[in-house]
Design an enzyme around this catalytic site. Structure first.
Site, PDB file in Angstrom:
ATOM      1  N   ARG A   1       9.206   3.877 -12.982  1.00 49.97           N
ATOM      2  CA  ARG A   1       8.887   4.941 -12.034  1.00 49.97           C
ATOM      3  C   ARG A   1       9.956   4.947 -10.949  1.00 49.97           C
ATOM      4  NH1 ARG A   1       4.218   3.244  -8.575  1.00 49.97           N
ATOM      5  NH2 ARG A   1       5.820   3.078  -6.983  1.00 49.97           N
TER       6      ARG A   1
ATOM      7  N   HIS B   1       4.946   6.024  -5.817  1.00 47.11           N
ATOM      8  CA  HIS B   1       3.807   6.450  -6.648  1.00 47.11           C
ATOM      9  C   HIS B   1       3.529   7.942  -6.463  1.00 47.11           C
ATOM     10  CE1 HIS B   1      -0.078   6.547  -8.607  1.00 47.11           C
ATOM     11  NE2 HIS B   1      -0.598   7.080  -7.518  1.00 47.11           N
TER      12      HIS B   1
ATOM     13  N   TYR C   1       6.486  -2.707  -1.169  1.00 50.22           N
ATOM     14  CA  TYR C   1       6.215  -3.626  -2.285  1.00 50.22           C
ATOM     15  C   TYR C   1       7.314  -3.756  -3.324  1.00 50.22           C
ATOM     16  CZ  TYR C   1       4.737   0.859  -4.336  1.00 50.22           C
ATOM     17  OH  TYR C   1       4.694   2.146  -4.762  1.00 50.22           O
TER      18      TYR C   1
HETATM   19  C1  LIG Z   1     -10.534   4.995 -11.999  1.00 45.29           C
HETATM   20  C2  LIG Z   1      -9.488   5.136 -10.979  1.00 45.29           C
HETATM   21  N1  LIG Z   1      -9.249   4.118 -10.106  1.00 45.29           N
HETATM   22  C3  LIG Z   1      -8.281   4.226  -9.175  1.00 45.29           C
HETATM   23  C4  LIG Z   1      -7.521   5.364  -9.085  1.00 45.29           C
HETATM   24  C5  LIG Z   1      -6.403   5.483  -8.045  1.00 45.29           C
HETATM   25  N2  LIG Z   1      -5.108   5.422  -8.749  1.00 45.29           N
HETATM   26  C6  LIG Z   1      -4.467   6.541  -9.137  1.00 45.29           C
HETATM   27  S1  LIG Z   1      -3.108   6.225 -10.040  1.00 45.29           S
HETATM   28  C7  LIG Z   1      -3.313   4.556  -9.910  1.00 45.29           C
HETATM   29  C8  LIG Z   1      -2.339   3.649 -10.583  1.00 45.29           C
HETATM   30  C9  LIG Z   1      -2.210   3.968 -12.036  1.00 45.29           C
HETATM   31  O1  LIG Z   1      -1.168   3.226 -12.600  1.00 45.29           O
HETATM   32  P1  LIG Z   1      -0.661   3.453 -14.068  1.00 45.29           P
HETATM   33  O2  LIG Z   1      -1.815   3.664 -14.971  1.00 45.29           O
HETATM   34  O3  LIG Z   1       0.262   2.357 -14.412  1.00 45.29           O
HETATM   35  O4  LIG Z   1       0.101   4.844 -13.987  1.00 45.29           O
HETATM   36  P2  LIG Z   1       1.396   5.194 -13.127  1.00 45.29           P
HETATM   37  O5  LIG Z   1       0.887   5.849 -11.864  1.00 45.29           O
HETATM   38  O6  LIG Z   1       2.116   3.952 -12.861  1.00 45.29           O
HETATM   39  O7  LIG Z   1       2.166   6.146 -13.947  1.00 45.29           O
HETATM   40  C10 LIG Z   1      -4.448   4.269  -9.150  1.00 45.29           C
HETATM   41  C11 LIG Z   1      -4.902   2.920  -8.788  1.00 45.29           C
HETATM   42  C12 LIG Z   1      -7.820   6.413  -9.992  1.00 45.29           C
HETATM   43  N3  LIG Z   1      -7.152   7.573  -9.957  1.00 45.29           N
HETATM   44  N4  LIG Z   1      -8.782   6.263 -10.926  1.00 45.29           N
END
Ligand SMILES: Cc1ncc(C[n+]2csc(CCOP(=O)(O)OP(=O)(O)O)c2C)c(N)n1
Ligand SMILES: [Mg+2]
Lengths: 333, 328
Positions: A250, A254, A263
């Site tokens: 990424r 975020h 971080y």
């Molecule tokens: C069930 C749930 N818990 C927490 C969140 C908040 N949240 C959104 S994206 C994320 C991280 C997701 O990481 P990843 O699956 O690795 O995808 P990336 O964003 O890195 O592409 C979090 C904690 C959410 N959207 N849904």
């Protein structure tokens, strides 16, 4: 690939120069639309941005064989390169980024990145991470029950493999040998949480336990991802489930609400930028004589102009009316 | 026309819908060869095969999520949750997903799924085979929640639910499954979602109830008529969300005295919503405060009989409440 095979990589995969240019165009278009979203955010015109930058190769490689409007896509919020490839336009994406009434995903109801296009079989996505996986298996099961050859591609980040929905769906796909491709875009972070605090063992390796193939591929290499997905996400000779773990990165924070300096080190990002999938693919295209520097500049200029025009037009589009908030809650019979 | 129990009527409704529409299919735990733990789907796998009557793995989020995905791709799935108490793992798929497909896509997608769930206290059920789960789902726009009590209604409403383009949670009170039989039409018919039913006409008080409580309320109402000359009007919502406010209000305005009896924990229950509607919309017609009777605010009906009986409102409690209202 056979070591003695003198053909170029893409030829071995059955891809023409035209295919490659289409892949390149989709990746670069997604990047430029994404960059434009951040500009709109800084200008105060877009309250929230979530990015695909760094993941364009994984996305285009996986989606390339899909038949829009026949196969189904369950995207996650970074899959802009997929939705653009399947037929959404830069203007449509930017309408969504600015929460406009004409936003085709949701009419301004959802944050950007929550894609939906009924005519393209892009199934409406939401925010809870992982919910798309069981749904994707159901859609694949419908193909199987009716004896059709459709395929479902479902995507998520590496953190989406930590919850139950992913495992429940993997298990179900394995039991019924469902035509579904799980694409995990492992970009090393879930907001701030690094992969080592998220993932036990190997994601790709888990497929074996569910009784179907899992592969780990270089997600910065569009041809490698295409190779893994080929014949699966195309429905042509695919059959049962496949898991693809695309190792990617990424490049942005975020989201526009995140400050990633808290971080991760700048040096780490810089090191990954050297592996940026777009310049990397361009080097390949130049090597094989499909796209030289001049032609590349020309494509980029065309895309930039297209995106600028899309942005201008989306900005001028009207916002939703307040009363639009009141529906539609129920579908009519 | 033959007489059928609620359980038979639902099973028959499923079979008829599967016969007339190839896209209708069933998935759930033990629904196949076993015919479900309550036998609602008995014989269906023999008739329609394992592809259309599918024994799902023990994973409720998967069951509902897969139903959503089936509906996306042209199917009309009926998902069975073995006991309402175990619907919680599927909460996200029901509330955040199925119920929102239509709104969040600005009307592009809809989610025509039916989720069947047995609910309610039954002797020997204990804390996790007894719960009244309706309140969890009755503040979810986009979802319809129905809870028919009588066999003919249940069959007709099941057909409506399956044919509805929206997600419908179809609740079946376990204690009403075999409680009585009534005439159930053989020909195809629907009982519309969103319409309450008046079971008993009366001028003195209105009692709204559903599920096993409704049977008790109707018994008590007969007794009160004979013993005290109190005529209760008894209304069954049948659909708990969205409510048929009109029918409920018409009766409340007619009698001026209003009581809701539910088996659920009282605080935050559907009874609260019904009461609020009546308190506001029928205020000028009321001759007594709006009253509610339900289970105490403890987690669920306990296993041992004396405790279960203390939890579930019984005929004596219901009679006391109805008399209190009548005499107010
Ligand atoms: C069930 C749930 N818990 C927490 C969140 C908040 N949240 C959104 S994206 C994320 C991280 C997701 O990481 P990843 O699956 O690795 O995808 P990336 O964003 O890195 O592409 C979090 C904690 C959410 N959207 N849904
Ligand atoms: Mg990640």
């Amino acid at each position: 690939m056979d070591v003695k095979d003198a053909r170029a990589r893409h030829e071995v995969l059955g891809l023409t120069g035209e295919d490659l240019l289409r892949m390149h165009y989709s990746m670069l278009l997604a990047r430029r639309v994404d960059e434009r979203s951040w500009i709109l955010n800084r200008q105060g015109k877009a309250p929230f941005v979530i990015s695909c930058q760094g993941q364009e190769a994984a996305q285009v490689g996986a989606v390339y064989g899909m038949r829009p409007g026949y196969d189904y896509l369950y995207p996650y919020y970074r899959d802009l390169a997929m939705t653009l490839f399947l037929g959404q336009s830069p203007r449509e994406q930017l309408l969504s980024v600015m929460g406009k009434r004409e936003d085709p995903n949701s009419g301004g109801r959802q944050m950007p990145g929550h894609f939906s296009a009924r005519e393209l079989n892009i199934v409406t996505a939401s925010a809870p991470v992982g919910v798309q996986y069981p749904q994707a298996t159901g859609t694949a099961l419908a193909f199987k029950v009716r004896g059709e050859d459709g395929v479902v591609l479902v995507c998520g980040g590496e953190a989406s493999t930590s919850g139950g929905d992913w495992h429940e769906a993997m298990n179900f796909a394995g039991i019924h040998d469902l035509p579904v491709v799980f694409l995990v875009q492992n970009n090393a972070y879930a907001i701030s949480v690094p992969e080592k605090a998220q993932v036990a063992g190997s994601i790709a390796g888990r497929a074996q336990g569910y009784g179907f193939p899992g592969v780990e591929v270089d997600g910065m290499d569009v041809l490698a991802v295409y190779e893994a997905a080929r014949g699966r996400s195309s429905g042509r000779g695919g059959g049962g489930p496949t898991l693809i773990e695309a190792k990617t990165y990424r490049i942005t924070a975020h989201s526009s609400d995140d400050d990633d300096r808290r971080y991760r080190e700048r040096e780490e990002i810089e090191a990954w930028r050297l592996k940026d999938p777009i310049p990397r693919f361009e080097r390949y295209l130049e090597e094989i004589g499909v796209l030289d520097a001049e032609a590349r500049e020309e494509v980029d200029a065309r895309i930039r102009a297209e995106v600028a025009e899309a942005s201008r037009s989306a900005e001028e589009a009207p916002p939703p009316e307040p009363e639009d908030a009141l529906g539609p809650v129920y579908a009519g019979r | 026309m033959a007489t059928k129990s609620l359980l038979q009527a639902i099973g028959e409704g499923l079979a008829e819908e599967m016969r007339s529409d190839e896209s209708v299919m069933i998935l759930g735990e033990d629904v196949g060869r076993a015919g479900g733990v309550f036998r609602v789907t008995q014989g269906l796998q023999d008739e329609f095969g394992g592809g259309r009557v599918l024994d799902a793995p023990l994973a409720e989020s998967l069951i509902v999520g897969a139903a959503i995905g089936l509906s996306v791709n042209g199917m009309r799935p009926v998902a069975e949750i073995q006991f309402g108490d175990f619907i919680t793992p599927a909460f996200d798929q029901i509330v955040n997903e199925a119920a929102r497909f239509h709104y969040r896509s600005n009307g592009a997608w809809s989610c025509p799924i039916t989720i069947r769930a047995p609910y309610g206290a039954v002797h020997g059920g204990g804390l996790y085979h007894s719960q009244s789960i309706e309140a969890w789902f009755c503040n979810t726009p986009g979802l319809k929640v129905v809870a028919p009590t009588y066999p003919a209604d249940a069959k007709g409403m099941l057909k409506s639910a399956i044919r509805d383009p929206n997600p419908v949670l179809f609740l079946e009170h376990k204690r009403t499954y075999r409680l009585l039989k009534e005439d159930v039409p053989d020909e195809d018919y629907e009982v519309p979602i969103g319409e309450a039913r008046v079971h008993r006409i009366g001028d003195d008080i209105t009692v709204v109830s559903y599920g096993f409580m409704l049977h008790t309320v109707l018994e008590v109402a007969e007794g009160l008529s004979e013993a005290h000359g109190v005529e209760a009007e008894v209304v069954e919502p049948r659909t708990l969300y969205p409510l048929d406010r009109e029918t409920i209000l018409r009766s409340a305005k007619k009698t001026g005295k209003f009581l809701v009896v539910v088996e659920a924990n009282l605080t935050g229950s559907v009874a609260g919503e019904i009461s609020a509607v009546v308190a506001r919309e029928a205020f000028e017609w009321l001759d007594a405060p709006v009253m509610r009777l339900g289970a105490p605010d403890v987690p669920a009906a306990p296993f041992a009989r004396p405790m279960m009986d203390a939890f579930v409102p019984d005929a004596a409690k219901i009679e006391r409440a109805m008399l209190e209202l009548a005499r107010y």
